[in-house]
Design a protein around this motif. Structure first.
Motif, PDB file in Angstrom:
ATOM      1  N   MET A 137       0.789  -1.145  -0.164  1.00 21.97           N
ATOM      2  CA  MET A 137       0.115   0.144  -0.097  1.00 21.97           C
ATOM      3  C   MET A 137       0.772   1.267  -0.030  1.00 21.97           C
ATOM      4  SD  MET A 137      -0.905   2.694   2.343  1.00 21.97           S
ATOM      5  CE  MET A 137      -0.530   1.832   4.064  1.00 21.97           C
ATOM      6  N   LEU A 138       1.774   1.214   0.977  1.00 23.04           N
ATOM      7  CA  LEU A 138       2.740   2.360   0.697  1.00 23.04           C
ATOM      8  C   LEU A 138       3.495   2.758  -0.274  1.00 23.04           C
ATOM      9  CD1 LEU A 138       3.711   4.556   2.934  1.00 23.04           C
ATOM     10  CD2 LEU A 138       5.666   3.041   3.599  1.00 23.04           C
ATOM     11  N   LEU A 139       4.104   1.638  -1.007  1.00 21.01           N
ATOM     12  CA  LEU A 139       4.584   1.839  -2.277  1.00 21.01           C
ATOM     13  C   LEU A 139       3.793   2.390  -3.435  1.00 21.01           C
ATOM     14  CD1 LEU A 139       6.754  -1.494  -2.338  1.00 21.01           C
ATOM     15  CD2 LEU A 139       7.520   0.906  -1.955  1.00 21.01           C
ATOM     16  N   LYS A 140       2.323   2.388  -3.203  1.00 23.79           N
ATOM     17  CA  LYS A 140       1.719   3.037  -4.196  1.00 23.79           C
ATOM     18  C   LYS A 140       1.360   4.537  -3.988  1.00 23.79           C
ATOM     19  CE  LYS A 140      -1.469  -1.068  -4.139  1.00 23.79           C
ATOM     20  NZ  LYS A 140      -2.863  -1.506  -3.934  1.00 23.79           N
TER      21      LYS A 140
ATOM     22  N   SER B  53      -2.914  15.620  11.118  1.00 25.71           N
ATOM     23  CA  SER B  53      -1.741  15.218  11.370  1.00 25.71           C
ATOM     24  C   SER B  53      -1.586  13.665  10.475  1.00 25.71           C
ATOM     25  CB  SER B  53      -1.221  15.139  12.832  1.00 25.71           C
ATOM     26  OG  SER B  53      -2.135  14.183  13.303  1.00 25.71           O
ATOM     27  N   PHE B  54      -2.185  13.505   9.377  1.00 19.58           N
ATOM     28  CA  PHE B  54      -1.946  12.216   8.837  1.00 19.58           C
ATOM     29  C   PHE B  54      -2.475  12.345   7.374  1.00 19.58           C
ATOM     30  CE2 PHE B  54      -6.331  12.427  10.855  1.00 19.58           C
ATOM     31  CZ  PHE B  54      -7.131  12.151   9.876  1.00 19.58           C
ATOM     32  N   SER B  55      -2.110  11.063   6.639  1.00 11.70           N
ATOM     33  CA  SER B  55      -2.618  10.956   5.384  1.00 11.70           C
ATOM     34  C   SER B  55      -3.717   9.738   5.392  1.00 11.70           C
ATOM     35  CB  SER B  55      -1.570  10.957   4.352  1.00 11.70           C
ATOM     36  OG  SER B  55      -2.019  10.662   3.278  1.00 11.70           O
ATOM     37  N   LEU B  56      -4.567   9.794   4.612  1.00 16.54           N
ATOM     38  CA  LEU B  56      -5.732   8.453   4.698  1.00 16.54           C
ATOM     39  C   LEU B  56      -5.389   8.039   3.229  1.00 16.54           C
ATOM     40  CD1 LEU B  56      -8.804   8.787   6.261  1.00 16.54           C
ATOM     41  CD2 LEU B  56      -9.000   7.867   3.934  1.00 16.54           C
ATOM     42  N   TYR B  57      -5.666   6.804   3.292  1.00 14.46           N
ATOM     43  CA  TYR B  57      -5.714   5.977   2.054  1.00 14.46           C
ATOM     44  C   TYR B  57      -7.091   4.971   2.252  1.00 14.46           C
ATOM     45  CZ  TYR B  57      -4.481   2.640  -1.615  1.00 14.46           C
ATOM     46  OH  TYR B  57      -4.416   1.548  -2.792  1.00 14.46           O
ATOM     47  N   SER B  58      -7.803   5.029   1.313  1.00 13.68           N
ATOM     48  CA  SER B  58      -9.202   4.339   1.446  1.00 13.68           C
ATOM     49  C   SER B  58      -8.774   2.893   0.656  1.00 13.68           C
ATOM     50  CB  SER B  58     -10.166   4.939   0.694  1.00 13.68           C
ATOM     51  OG  SER B  58     -11.386   4.368   0.391  1.00 13.68           O
ATOM     52  N   SER B  59      -9.248   1.813   1.362  1.00 12.21           N
ATOM     53  CA  SER B  59      -8.922   0.549   1.001  1.00 12.21           C
ATOM     54  C   SER B  59     -10.274  -0.298   0.494  1.00 12.21           C
ATOM     55  CB  SER B  59      -7.908  -0.104   1.995  1.00 12.21           C
ATOM     56  OG  SER B  59      -7.791  -1.514   1.631  1.00 12.21           O
TER      57      SER B  59
ATOM     58  N   GLU C 195     -18.844  10.525  -3.813  1.00 12.71           N
ATOM     59  CA  GLU C 195     -18.308   9.343  -3.104  1.00 12.71           C
ATOM     60  C   GLU C 195     -16.512   8.996  -3.365  1.00 12.71           C
ATOM     61  OE1 GLU C 195     -18.536   4.471  -4.408  1.00 12.71           O
ATOM     62  OE2 GLU C 195     -19.880   5.934  -5.256  1.00 12.71           O
ATOM     63  N   VAL C 196     -16.004   8.371  -2.406  1.00 14.38           N
ATOM     64  CA  VAL C 196     -14.699   8.501  -2.313  1.00 14.38           C
ATOM     65  C   VAL C 196     -14.157   7.041  -2.784  1.00 14.38           C
ATOM     66  CG1 VAL C 196     -12.460   8.501  -1.092  1.00 14.38           C
ATOM     67  CG2 VAL C 196     -14.353  10.135  -0.532  1.00 14.38           C
ATOM     68  N   GLU C 197     -13.442   7.019  -4.116  1.00 11.38           N
ATOM     69  CA  GLU C 197     -13.313   5.575  -4.544  1.00 11.38           C
ATOM     70  C   GLU C 197     -12.240   4.993  -3.753  1.00 11.38           C
ATOM     71  OE1 GLU C 197     -12.316   6.241  -8.435  1.00 11.38           O
ATOM     72  OE2 GLU C 197     -14.318   7.016  -9.133  1.00 11.38           O
ATOM     73  N   GLU C 198     -12.200   3.539  -3.810  1.00 12.14           N
ATOM     74  CA  GLU C 198     -11.089   2.758  -3.396  1.00 12.14           C
ATOM     75  C   GLU C 198      -9.831   2.962  -4.000  1.00 12.14           C
ATOM     76  OE1 GLU C 198     -10.115  -1.873  -2.828  1.00 12.14           O
ATOM     77  OE2 GLU C 198     -12.203  -1.188  -3.259  1.00 12.14           O
ATOM     78  N   GLY C 199      -8.932   3.268  -2.980  1.00 17.16           N
ATOM     79  CA  GLY C 199      -7.452   3.650  -3.549  1.00 17.16           C
ATOM     80  C   GLY C 199      -7.237   5.133  -3.756  1.00 17.16           C
ATOM     81  N   THR C 200      -8.154   5.832  -3.091  1.00 12.14           N
ATOM     82  CA  THR C 200      -7.845   7.381  -3.052  1.00 12.14           C
ATOM     83  C   THR C 200      -7.161   7.951  -1.711  1.00 12.14           C
ATOM     84  OG1 THR C 200     -10.100   7.696  -4.130  1.00 12.14           O
ATOM     85  CG2 THR C 200      -9.098   9.426  -2.897  1.00 12.14           C
ATOM     86  N   TRP C 201      -5.995   8.574  -2.081  1.00  8.60           N
ATOM     87  CA  TRP C 201      -5.483   9.362  -1.133  1.00  8.60           C
ATOM     88  C   TRP C 201      -5.984  10.652  -0.577  1.00  8.60           C
ATOM     89  CZ3 TRP C 201      -1.333   7.136   1.360  1.00  8.60           C
ATOM     90  CH2 TRP C 201      -0.763   5.860   0.694  1.00  8.60           C
TER      91      TRP C 201
ATOM     92  N   CYS D  82     -16.147   0.542   6.246  1.00 10.05           N
ATOM     93  CA  CYS D  82     -15.241   1.120   5.453  1.00 10.05           C
ATOM     94  C   CYS D  82     -13.915   0.522   6.032  1.00 10.05           C
ATOM     95  CB  CYS D  82     -15.316   2.598   5.203  1.00 10.05           C
ATOM     96  SG  CYS D  82     -16.619   3.212   4.392  1.00 10.05           S
ATOM     97  N   PHE D  83     -12.896   0.272   5.171  1.00 11.71           N
ATOM     98  CA  PHE D  83     -11.756  -0.101   5.786  1.00 11.71           C
ATOM     99  C   PHE D  83     -10.595   1.011   5.317  1.00 11.71           C
ATOM    100  CE2 PHE D  83      -7.560  -2.485   5.562  1.00 11.71           C
ATOM    101  CZ  PHE D  83      -7.457  -3.062   6.938  1.00 11.71           C
ATOM    102  N   TYR D  84      -9.983   1.583   5.973  1.00 11.95           N
ATOM    103  CA  TYR D  84      -8.822   2.705   5.380  1.00 11.95           C
ATOM    104  C   TYR D  84      -7.366   2.812   6.465  1.00 11.95           C
ATOM    105  CZ  TYR D  84     -10.725   5.426   9.256  1.00 11.95           C
ATOM    106  OH  TYR D  84     -11.132   6.078  10.476  1.00 11.95           O
ATOM    107  N   TYR D  85      -6.474   3.246   5.889  1.00 15.73           N
ATOM    108  CA  TYR D  85      -5.267   3.324   6.588  1.00 15.73           C
ATOM    109  C   TYR D  85      -5.040   4.707   6.960  1.00 15.73           C
ATOM    110  CZ  TYR D  85      -4.302  -1.362   4.696  1.00 15.73           C
ATOM    111  OH  TYR D  85      -4.437  -2.708   4.147  1.00 15.73           O
ATOM    112  N   MET D  86      -4.283   5.047   8.098  1.00 10.22           N
ATOM    113  CA  MET D  86      -3.863   6.211   8.114  1.00 10.22           C
ATOM    114  C   MET D  86      -2.200   6.431   8.459  1.00 10.22           C
ATOM    115  SD  MET D  86      -6.987   7.284  10.980  1.00 10.22           S
ATOM    116  CE  MET D  86      -6.160   9.034  11.336  1.00 10.22           C
ATOM    117  N   LEU D  87      -1.687   7.306   7.793  1.00 13.74           N
ATOM    118  CA  LEU D  87      -0.175   7.460   7.702  1.00 13.74           C
ATOM    119  C   LEU D  87       0.320   8.545   8.651  1.00 13.74           C
ATOM    120  CD1 LEU D  87      -1.067   5.824   5.072  1.00 13.74           C
ATOM    121  CD2 LEU D  87       0.964   6.416   4.036  1.00 13.74           C
ATOM    122  N   ASP D  88       0.855   8.456   9.806  1.00 14.06           N
ATOM    123  CA  ASP D  88       1.213   9.504  10.584  1.00 14.06           C
ATOM    124  C   ASP D  88       2.460  10.399   9.959  1.00 14.06           C
ATOM    125  OD1 ASP D  88       2.973  10.916  12.707  1.00 14.06           O
ATOM    126  OD2 ASP D  88       1.212  10.187  13.888  1.00 14.06           O
TER     127      ASP D  88
END
Length: 367
Positions: free
Chosen positions: A197-200, A241-247, A264-270, A292-298
């Motif tokens: 995910m991070l490499l994307k 204080s984070f970036s979000l990635y929709s998974s 609508e926020v599509e899957e794979g949106t930063w 929804c499942f998503y990642y948060m990057l500090d």
């Protein structure tokens, strides 16, 4: 309203209790099937030698298999339940087998009753706790004289939070044993989970291969989250204080402008990448429409690791920040609205082209 919401909140707990009791009954029935088969088999094996057996006394000798099986199953079930029957052992072998089944039934029945008792007790305890929490919330709203509408909204959010029935992915925080392993093993786990995910990320070099940075950041700076329908993920004006990635799942984003519409926020949106290079406040409202499942990057951890790494990667991030902020200022000067979904694909391509061109001029990108 209170009774309806409490019923919905307890629905999943009731389902769990019913499933446990049903599973216990099915287990008992399967065991009784095998015991009945053995009981009938003992009778067939011993009737010729002893000339007496339960099948003779019950007058099922020579009858159909189904009739004999039903009689054997009836006897088997009465060993587990407080019930009566007219079937009794007819020879010493059958009596020895019956004695063994009494001890087996005694141990199994105690376990069966204990599982039902614990399931009912857990359900009652959960129900009492939910009622206590609900009364506490209601008393708070009445004491502070808050509006009934707000109370209903809070109850709706709490109901979505407590309802686990739509969970479709297990979070790493749900697995207690993973927290017990050494950091070196955790780093490998987190890298395999979050590395691809991070490499994307579009602001990282295409040929980037710093495995140490990747492993450390996946462990320390990336977290995963599951949002129930209706959950507010962030609100306009809040410090970011984070970036979000929709998974996965469906999210709805509404920019802060009064005349804007939710999209609508599509899957794979930063989202919120600007927090990596500047102080950022959310420019809109993000809400979960479905689970929804998503990642948060500090952002802070990312910058701290970039400084510690130094070299070409640190210079690359400095250049990214400069070009990124420059593009934001240009868009703002043209009157374009800036939201948390900052760049479309065209602007991302422009960004990558400018960064690559500048790094070639400097001749310092060797990754």
């Amino acid at each position: 309203l209170k009774r309806a919401l409490d019923g919905l909140a307890l629905k999943s707990l009731l389902h769990i209790m019913v499933m446990k009791i049903t599973a216990a009954f099915i287990t008992i029935l399967i065991m009784n099937h095998y015991i009945a088969c053995m009981w009938y088999g003992v009778a067939l094996f011993t009737v010729e030698n002893w000339h007496r057996s339960w099948i003779v006394r019950a007058e099922v000798e020579g009858s159909t298999f189904s009739e004999a099986y039903i009689s054997a199953l009836h006897w088997s079930l009465t060993q587990f339940m407080p019930a009566t029957n007219d079937i009794a052992p007819g020879n010493p072998v059958e009596r020895a087998f019956a004695i063994c089944m009494v001890f087996v039934a005694m141990s199994i029945l105690s376990s069966f009753v204990g599982s039902i008792t614990s399931a009912v007790a857990a359900f009652r305890a959960s129900k009492l706790q939910l009622e206590k929490d609900d009364n506490s919330l209601l008393n708070f709203f009445e004491d502070r004289k808050l509006s009934p509408t707000l109370y209903q909204d809070v109850k709706q959010v709490l109901r979505n939070t407590m309802d686990k029935s739509q969970h479709n992915k297990m979070l790493i925080s749900d697995v207690r044993l993973i927290h017990e392993v050494p950091d070196a093993v955790k780093m490998r786990i987190h890298k395999e989970m979050y590395g691809q995910m991070l490499l994307k990320a579009w602001w990282l070099p295409a040929d980037w291969s710093d495995q140490l940075f990747l492993s450390q950041y996946c462990l320390k700076g990336v977290t995963e989250h599951l949002a129930k329908p209706g959950t507010e993920i962030f609100r306009s004006g809040a410090t970011c204080s984070f970036s979000l990635y929709s998974s996965g799942g469906e999210m709805s984003y509404k920019p802060y402008q009064v005349d804007s519409h939710a999209s609508e926020v599509e899957e794979g949106t930063w989202m919120c990448e600007a927090s990596f290079w500047t102080q950022w406040a959310h420019r809109g409202h993000l809400k979960a429409v479905t689970t929804c499942f998503y990642y948060m990057l500090d952002s802070k951890i990312f910058l701290d690791l970039a400084v510690m790494t130094g070299g070409a990667f640190y210079r690359y991030q400095q250049l990214c920040g400069t070009i990124f902020l420059g593009m934001i200022e240009q868009a703002s000067s043209r009157g374009e609205s800036i939201t948390d979904i900052i760049f479309d694909d065209e602007r991302k391509h422009t960004f990558a082209t400018r960064v690559s061109r500048c790094m070639r001029r400097r001749g310092s990108l060797q990754m």
